[in-house]
Design a protein around this motif. Structure first.
Motif, PDB file in Angstrom:
ATOM      1  N   GLN A   2     -27.141  44.381  24.789  1.00 51.37           N
ATOM      2  CA  GLN A   2     -26.485  43.082  24.991  1.00 51.37           C
ATOM      3  C   GLN A   2     -25.581  43.168  26.206  1.00 51.37           C
ATOM      4  O   GLN A   2     -24.853  44.145  26.397  1.00 51.37           O
ATOM      5  CB  GLN A   2     -25.667  42.704  23.753  1.00 51.37           C
ATOM      6  CG  GLN A   2     -24.907  41.397  23.892  1.00 51.37           C
ATOM      7  CD  GLN A   2     -24.282  40.957  22.580  1.00 51.37           C
ATOM      8  OE1 GLN A   2     -24.691  41.388  21.516  1.00 51.37           O
ATOM      9  NE2 GLN A   2     -23.302  40.093  22.655  1.00 51.37           N
ATOM     10  N   HIS A   3     -25.620  42.159  27.074  1.00 51.54           N
ATOM     11  CA  HIS A   3     -24.845  42.133  28.309  1.00 51.54           C
ATOM     12  C   HIS A   3     -23.776  41.047  28.218  1.00 51.54           C
ATOM     13  O   HIS A   3     -24.056  39.912  27.819  1.00 51.54           O
ATOM     14  CB  HIS A   3     -25.774  41.850  29.505  1.00 51.54           C
ATOM     15  CG  HIS A   3     -25.045  41.702  30.807  1.00 51.54           C
ATOM     16  ND1 HIS A   3     -24.728  40.471  31.343  1.00 51.54           N
ATOM     17  CD2 HIS A   3     -24.567  42.627  31.666  1.00 51.54           C
ATOM     18  CE1 HIS A   3     -24.087  40.642  32.482  1.00 51.54           C
ATOM     19  NE2 HIS A   3     -23.978  41.941  32.719  1.00 51.54           N
ATOM     20  N   ARG A   4     -22.548  41.402  28.592  1.00 50.91           N
ATOM     21  CA  ARG A   4     -21.439  40.436  28.629  1.00 50.91           C
ATOM     22  C   ARG A   4     -20.759  40.530  29.988  1.00 50.91           C
ATOM     23  O   ARG A   4     -20.506  41.637  30.487  1.00 50.91           O
ATOM     24  CB  ARG A   4     -20.413  40.714  27.538  1.00 50.91           C
ATOM     25  CG  ARG A   4     -20.922  40.483  26.122  1.00 50.91           C
ATOM     26  CD  ARG A   4     -19.779  40.670  25.119  1.00 50.91           C
ATOM     27  NE  ARG A   4     -20.255  40.598  23.759  1.00 50.91           N
ATOM     28  CZ  ARG A   4     -20.440  39.462  23.091  1.00 50.91           C
ATOM     29  NH1 ARG A   4     -20.183  38.310  23.682  1.00 50.91           N
ATOM     30  NH2 ARG A   4     -20.880  39.473  21.844  1.00 50.91           N
ATOM     31  N   ALA A   5     -20.425  39.398  30.567  1.00 49.99           N
ATOM     32  CA  ALA A   5     -19.681  39.335  31.827  1.00 49.99           C
ATOM     33  C   ALA A   5     -18.446  38.479  31.603  1.00 49.99           C
ATOM     34  O   ALA A   5     -18.556  37.289  31.296  1.00 49.99           O
ATOM     35  CB  ALA A   5     -20.553  38.748  32.936  1.00 49.99           C
ATOM     36  N   GLU A   6     -17.281  39.095  31.718  1.00 52.12           N
ATOM     37  CA  GLU A   6     -16.007  38.389  31.518  1.00 52.12           C
ATOM     38  C   GLU A   6     -15.129  38.641  32.725  1.00 52.12           C
ATOM     39  O   GLU A   6     -14.703  39.776  32.966  1.00 52.12           O
ATOM     40  CB  GLU A   6     -15.311  38.876  30.247  1.00 52.12           C
ATOM     41  CG  GLU A   6     -16.132  38.644  28.984  1.00 52.12           C
ATOM     42  CD  GLU A   6     -15.439  39.227  27.767  1.00 52.12           C
ATOM     43  OE1 GLU A   6     -14.298  39.692  27.919  1.00 52.12           O
ATOM     44  OE2 GLU A   6     -16.044  39.218  26.686  1.00 52.12           O
ATOM     45  N   GLU A   7     -14.872  37.584  33.501  1.00 51.08           N
ATOM     46  CA  GLU A   7     -14.103  37.676  34.732  1.00 51.08           C
ATOM     47  C   GLU A   7     -14.737  38.742  35.636  1.00 51.08           C
ATOM     48  O   GLU A   7     -15.872  38.624  36.041  1.00 51.08           O
ATOM     49  CB  GLU A   7     -12.622  37.967  34.425  1.00 51.08           C
ATOM     50  CG  GLU A   7     -11.975  36.848  33.620  1.00 51.08           C
ATOM     51  CD  GLU A   7     -10.531  37.144  33.298  1.00 51.08           C
ATOM     52  OE1 GLU A   7     -10.062  38.267  33.579  1.00 51.08           O
ATOM     53  OE2 GLU A   7      -9.858  36.224  32.774  1.00 51.08           O
ATOM     54  N   GLU A   8     -14.021  39.836  35.932  1.00 50.17           N
ATOM     55  CA  GLU A   8     -14.562  40.847  36.824  1.00 50.17           C
ATOM     56  C   GLU A   8     -15.171  42.023  36.064  1.00 50.17           C
ATOM     57  O   GLU A   8     -15.667  42.968  36.672  1.00 50.17           O
ATOM     58  CB  GLU A   8     -13.451  41.356  37.756  1.00 50.17           C
ATOM     59  CG  GLU A   8     -12.856  40.266  38.646  1.00 50.17           C
ATOM     60  CD  GLU A   8     -11.765  40.817  39.553  1.00 50.17           C
ATOM     61  OE1 GLU A   8     -11.452  42.021  39.416  1.00 50.17           O
ATOM     62  OE2 GLU A   8     -11.256  40.056  40.385  1.00 50.17           O
ATOM     63  N   ALA A   9     -15.125  41.988  34.744  1.00 54.40           N
ATOM     64  CA  ALA A   9     -15.605  43.112  33.943  1.00 54.40           C
ATOM     65  C   ALA A   9     -16.976  42.803  33.348  1.00 54.40           C
ATOM     66  O   ALA A   9     -17.242  41.684  32.913  1.00 54.40           O
ATOM     67  CB  ALA A   9     -14.609  43.439  32.841  1.00 54.40           C
ATOM     68  N   GLU A  10     -17.860  43.796  33.353  1.00 55.32           N
ATOM     69  CA  GLU A  10     -19.167  43.687  32.723  1.00 55.32           C
ATOM     70  C   GLU A  10     -19.294  44.752  31.653  1.00 55.32           C
ATOM     71  O   GLU A  10     -18.871  45.895  31.846  1.00 55.32           O
ATOM     72  CB  GLU A  10     -20.286  43.863  33.752  1.00 55.32           C
ATOM     73  CG  GLU A  10     -20.411  42.711  34.739  1.00 55.32           C
ATOM     74  CD  GLU A  10     -21.645  42.860  35.610  1.00 55.32           C
ATOM     75  OE1 GLU A  10     -22.746  42.496  35.159  1.00 55.32           O
ATOM     76  OE2 GLU A  10     -21.486  43.363  36.742  1.00 55.32           O
ATOM     77  N   THR A  11     -19.854  44.371  30.504  1.00 52.43           N
ATOM     78  CA  THR A  11     -20.020  45.298  29.393  1.00 52.43           C
ATOM     79  C   THR A  11     -21.459  45.244  28.902  1.00 52.43           C
ATOM     80  O   THR A  11     -22.016  44.159  28.714  1.00 52.43           O
ATOM     81  CB  THR A  11     -19.075  44.950  28.230  1.00 52.43           C
ATOM     82  OG1 THR A  11     -17.735  44.942  28.704  1.00 52.43           O
ATOM     83  CG2 THR A  11     -19.201  45.977  27.107  1.00 52.43           C
ATOM     84  N   VAL A  12     -22.049  46.414  28.709  1.00 52.76           N
ATOM     85  CA  VAL A  12     -23.388  46.507  28.141  1.00 52.76           C
ATOM     86  C   VAL A  12     -23.290  47.321  26.857  1.00 52.76           C
ATOM     87  O   VAL A  12     -22.815  48.457  26.868  1.00 52.76           O
ATOM     88  CB  VAL A  12     -24.386  47.167  29.112  1.00 52.76           C
ATOM     89  CG1 VAL A  12     -25.755  47.324  28.437  1.00 52.76           C
ATOM     90  CG2 VAL A  12     -24.515  46.340  30.389  1.00 52.76           C
ATOM     91  N   THR A  13     -23.705  46.730  25.740  1.00 51.76           N
ATOM     92  CA  THR A  13     -23.721  47.411  24.454  1.00 51.76           C
ATOM     93  C   THR A  13     -25.159  47.753  24.095  1.00 51.76           C
ATOM     94  O   THR A  13     -26.025  46.878  24.105  1.00 51.76           O
ATOM     95  CB  THR A  13     -23.126  46.515  23.349  1.00 51.76           C
ATOM     96  OG1 THR A  13     -21.802  46.136  23.718  1.00 51.76           O
ATOM     97  CG2 THR A  13     -23.076  47.271  22.024  1.00 51.76           C
ATOM     98  N   VAL A  14     -25.412  49.041  23.838  1.00 44.83           N
ATOM     99  CA  VAL A  14     -26.765  49.500  23.524  1.00 44.83           C
ATOM    100  C   VAL A  14     -26.757  50.128  22.141  1.00 44.83           C
ATOM    101  O   VAL A  14     -25.908  50.975  21.829  1.00 44.83           O
ATOM    102  CB  VAL A  14     -27.268  50.526  24.559  1.00 44.83           C
ATOM    103  CG1 VAL A  14     -28.674  51.018  24.185  1.00 44.83           C
ATOM    104  CG2 VAL A  14     -27.280  49.912  25.952  1.00 44.83           C
ATOM    105  N   LEU A  15     -27.687  49.707  21.293  1.00 41.17           N
ATOM    106  CA  LEU A  15     -27.844  50.254  19.954  1.00 41.17           C
ATOM    107  C   LEU A  15     -29.250  50.844  19.860  1.00 41.17           C
ATOM    108  O   LEU A  15     -30.244  50.150  20.085  1.00 41.17           O
ATOM    109  CB  LEU A  15     -27.642  49.165  18.900  1.00 41.17           C
ATOM    110  CG  LEU A  15     -27.603  49.618  17.445  1.00 41.17           C
ATOM    111  CD1 LEU A  15     -26.409  50.525  17.195  1.00 41.17           C
ATOM    112  CD2 LEU A  15     -27.538  48.414  16.525  1.00 41.17           C
ATOM    113  N   LEU A  16     -29.342  52.149  19.574  1.00 45.41           N
ATOM    114  CA  LEU A  16     -30.621  52.840  19.484  1.00 45.41           C
ATOM    115  C   LEU A  16     -30.834  53.269  18.037  1.00 45.41           C
ATOM    116  O   LEU A  16     -30.067  54.065  17.497  1.00 45.41           O
ATOM    117  CB  LEU A  16     -30.614  54.053  20.408  1.00 45.41           C
ATOM    118  CG  LEU A  16     -31.970  54.685  20.733  1.00 45.41           C
ATOM    119  CD1 LEU A  16     -32.839  53.698  21.502  1.00 45.41           C
ATOM    120  CD2 LEU A  16     -31.783  55.967  21.530  1.00 45.41           C
TER     121      LEU A  16
END
Length: 417
Positions: free
Chosen positions: A36-50
């Motif tokens: 899952q990809h999230r972009a908030e202001e200048e920060a980007e977060t990728v959450t990966v579940l395996l």
């Protein structure tokens, strides 16, 4: 998978697929990968579940694998908020009866008073408006006791949202106990201040009567009786005066900070001038000089700040060295430790204060020179209360060498926005 996870090009915010990974030189194993990809202001977060799968699980929905393997209390919801599965850890915490809730609205897991907020929060997540954070809600455990769980969710993936929780009951209970203790301390402090105000206010009238009659005795019978009687009358008059002064200062201390008036912009230069005007007689009498640099404008209470400067100036003049005219220098700089605050220093050339008394001098009724100087021991306590009323603090500069005569008091005040 290359475009989103390696090149960071996301056509959709969420992806999910089966992947084959080599686990040894001659063996491959199948996993289900969710990202899952999230972009908030200048920060980007990728959450990966395996999720590890067994051959017989490859055709199952991945949420079954997730719930089977996770060691935490966890749930899986569809996009309508219907509970589709839960982990064994949650059943162990809440009891086997929670399995009866599968296929029903998931908020039934939680206490009735939390359910509306629970559904709103989790459905925000399902709609994509959810911000990455923990949501703390209550459930009942097997013994029927409240347990606070902090939930963290990801998804939706293929129409399913996954949420896991950690038990924060002890933390929440400790925080509640601390809040209750602080509330109780606040009420106790308010009661004590009210008592001090009422007691000192109500003592004023009978004390004035005692002082008036003892002074009347001295005027009418002074010299008519023997020397011992005259001394007794003098003791009574002096005691009444000192008690009147003490009660007046105690009343002033109790009243400080009790007003609900809003803070206004105050020019500290004007406040210092007012304090000097109030002390003009003793300044002239002792030939004291007061210097200062340009003082700032702050948000504060004018009367309280005038008391603060007046008390520090009068102390510097009172505790002067014999034969040395008092000199007080006031300097201010931006506080190097706290942004938005000013740091004031009030430096004198008097008899000074030993560093071992740095804490004691700010306590109520503490006096270091009871025999040499008159006073009530409330002046510096009042200064501390005024500084704290304005969000700051006050202390004695203990770094000043003992060989350098005098004392330096430092205090901070919050500036204007």
């Amino acid at each position: 998978m290359r475009a989103p996870l390696i090149e960071n090009r996301w056509q959709d915010k969420r992806i999910g697929t089966m992947v084959d990974l080599r686990t040894s030189a001659d063996q491959m194993q199948r996993f289900y990968l969710m990202a899952q990809h999230r972009a908030e202001e200048e920060a980007e977060t990728v959450t990966v579940l395996l999720l590890e799968t067994a051959p017989q699980q490859e055709l199952c929905h991945p949420f079954e694998t997730y719930l089977h393997h996770t060691p935490e209390p966890s749930i899986a919801l569809d996009t309508n908020g219907i509970l589709r599965g839960l982990s064994p850890a949650l059943a162990e915490l809440a009891g086997k009866q929670v399995y009866d809730l599968i296929g029903k609205p998931f908020e039934a897991l939680f206490l009735p008073e939390d359910r509306e907020m629970v559904r709103a929060s989790f459905m925000d997540q399902a709609s994509g408006e959810f911000q990455e954070s923990e949501l703390v809600f209550r459930i009942l455990d097997q013994r029927g006791e409240n347990r606070w769980l902090a939930w963290h969710g990801i998804g939706p993936f293929e129409g399913m949202t996954f949420s896991s929780a950690r038990d924060v009951t002890q933390f929440v209970e400790n925080a509640n106990k601390l809040r209750d203790t602080l509330d109780q301390l606040k009420r106790t402090n308010e009661d004590l201040e009210q008592f001090a105000y009422v007691a000192s206010h109500d003592l004023q009238q009978p004390l004035r009567m005692v002082a008036s009659y003892t002074q009347l005795l001295k005027r009418r019978y002074g010299g008519s009786l023997d020397q011992e009687a005259d001394e007794y009358i003098d003791y009574a008059v002096d005691g009444a005066k000192r008690m009147h002064k003490l009660i007046s200062h105690l009343l002033e201390y109790a009243k400080t900070g009790s007003s609900d008036d809003e803070m206004t912009q105050i020019d500290c230069n004007q406040v210092l001038n007012e304090a000097q005007a109030d002390l003009k007689a003793i300044i002239v009498q002792e030939q004291a000089t007061i210097t200062h640099n340009d003082l700032p404008v702050i948000n504060g209470d004018r009367i309280s700040l005038s008391r603060l400067f007046q008390n520090l100036l009068s102390n510097a003049i009172k505790y002067r060295r014999p034969g040395v005219p008092p000199h007080i220098d006031i300097r201010v700089i931006p506080d190097p430790e706290t942004a938005g605050f000013w740091r004031f220093s009030v430096r004198d050339n008097g008899i000074g204060i030993h560093p071992e008394h740095a804490q004691r001098i700010f306590r109520l009724f503490q006096r270091l020179h009871k025999d040499e100087f008159s006073g009530t021991g409330l002046g510096l306590s009042l200064c501390r209360k005024i500084a704290e009323q304005h969000g700051g603090r006050i202390w004695l500069d203990t770094s000043r060498p003992i060989t350098d005569p005098g004392a330096t008091f430092i205090f901070t005040l919050r500036g204007t926005p």
